[in-house]
Design a protein around this motif. Structure first.
Motif, PDB file in Angstrom:
ATOM      1  N   ALA A  67       0.836  -1.208   0.000  1.00 37.03           N
ATOM      2  CA  ALA A  67       0.000   0.000   0.000  1.00 37.03           C
ATOM      3  C   ALA A  67       0.869   1.255   0.000  1.00 37.03           C
ATOM      4  CB  ALA A  67      -0.938  -0.015   1.203  1.00 37.03           C
ATOM      5  N   ALA A  68       1.912   1.264   0.813  1.00 39.92           N
ATOM      6  CA  ALA A  68       2.803   2.425   0.875  1.00 39.92           C
ATOM      7  C   ALA A  68       3.537   2.614  -0.452  1.00 39.92           C
ATOM      8  CB  ALA A  68       3.797   2.270   2.018  1.00 39.92           C
ATOM      9  N   ASP A  69       3.973   1.510  -1.054  1.00 37.47           N
ATOM     10  CA  ASP A  69       4.695   1.599  -2.322  1.00 37.47           C
ATOM     11  C   ASP A  69       3.786   2.118  -3.432  1.00 37.47           C
ATOM     12  OD1 ASP A  69       7.210   1.055  -3.795  1.00 37.47           O
ATOM     13  OD2 ASP A  69       5.932  -0.351  -4.908  1.00 37.47           O
ATOM     14  N   LEU A  70       2.535   1.658  -3.454  1.00 38.44           N
ATOM     15  CA  LEU A  70       1.595   2.142  -4.468  1.00 38.44           C
ATOM     16  C   LEU A  70       1.287   3.629  -4.274  1.00 38.44           C
ATOM     17  CD1 LEU A  70      -0.899  -0.855  -4.674  1.00 38.44           C
ATOM     18  CD2 LEU A  70       0.673  -0.074  -6.445  1.00 38.44           C
ATOM     19  N   THR A  71       1.265   4.059  -3.030  1.00 36.13           N
ATOM     20  CA  THR A  71       1.023   5.478  -2.755  1.00 36.13           C
ATOM     21  C   THR A  71       2.199   6.327  -3.226  1.00 36.13           C
ATOM     22  OG1 THR A  71      -0.348   4.918  -0.849  1.00 36.13           O
ATOM     23  CG2 THR A  71       0.526   7.148  -0.920  1.00 36.13           C
ATOM     24  N   ARG A  72       3.409   5.841  -2.968  1.00 37.23           N
ATOM     25  CA  ARG A  72       4.607   6.599  -3.354  1.00 37.23           C
ATOM     26  C   ARG A  72       4.892   6.525  -4.857  1.00 37.23           C
ATOM     27  NH1 ARG A  72       6.620   4.442   1.533  1.00 37.23           N
ATOM     28  NH2 ARG A  72       7.631   2.750   0.433  1.00 37.23           N
ATOM     29  N   HIS A  73       4.536   5.396  -5.485  1.00 39.36           N
ATOM     30  CA  HIS A  73       4.881   5.195  -6.901  1.00 39.36           C
ATOM     31  C   HIS A  73       3.673   4.675  -7.695  1.00 39.36           C
ATOM     32  CE1 HIS A  73       9.095   5.755  -5.892  1.00 39.36           C
ATOM     33  NE2 HIS A  73       8.930   4.906  -4.895  1.00 39.36           N
ATOM     34  N   PRO A  74       2.639   5.491  -7.865  1.00 36.51           N
ATOM     35  CA  PRO A  74       1.462   5.026  -8.607  1.00 36.51           C
ATOM     36  C   PRO A  74       1.768   4.706 -10.069  1.00 36.51           C
ATOM     37  CG  PRO A  74       1.299   7.373  -8.149  1.00 36.51           C
ATOM     38  CD  PRO A  74       2.489   6.856  -7.406  1.00 36.51           C
TER      39      PRO A  74
END
Length: 108
Positions: A67-74
């Motif tokens: 979830a954090a990775d998708l938020t930082r790198h959509p």
């Protein structure tokens, strides 16, 4: 309208208390369950059963990482190819799964 139930408990010297049996039954609480408190502006406190966390803490951490990775790198998010969807459906199409059926000892 359902009748209200009331219960009391006492705080120990360490600010601990026992949740009364009527409250445990009403909230379907068991040992080690978590309780959620909502404190309203007028001082009223609403006690509810907390959401049941994931059984697997490692999976929870991994999902948090995703979830954090998708938020930082959509920009890394990609759609699933229609051909892959068709291939998957051909492999599992028509397979009935009952998620409520207990696992066998071999599958546990």
């Amino acid at each position: 309208m359902a009748a209200s139930l009331e219960a009391e408990s006492t705080l120990t010297d360490r600010y601990q208390t026992t949740v009364p049996e009527t409250v445990r039954r009403a909230l379907k609480l068991g040992r080690r369950d978590k309780i959620h408190y909502t404190i309203r502006p007028g001082g009223e406190v609403v006690l509810t059963r907390a959401d049941i966390p994931d059984d697997d803490p490692v999976l929870g951490q991994f999902l948090g990482f995703l979830a954090a990775d998708l938020t930082r790198h959509p920009e890394r998010l990609k759609s699933v190819d229609a051909g892959l969807v068709q291939r998957l459906q051909s492999l599992v199409g028509g397979v009935d799964v009952d998620l409520d059926t207990p696992l066998s000892a071999d599958d546990e």
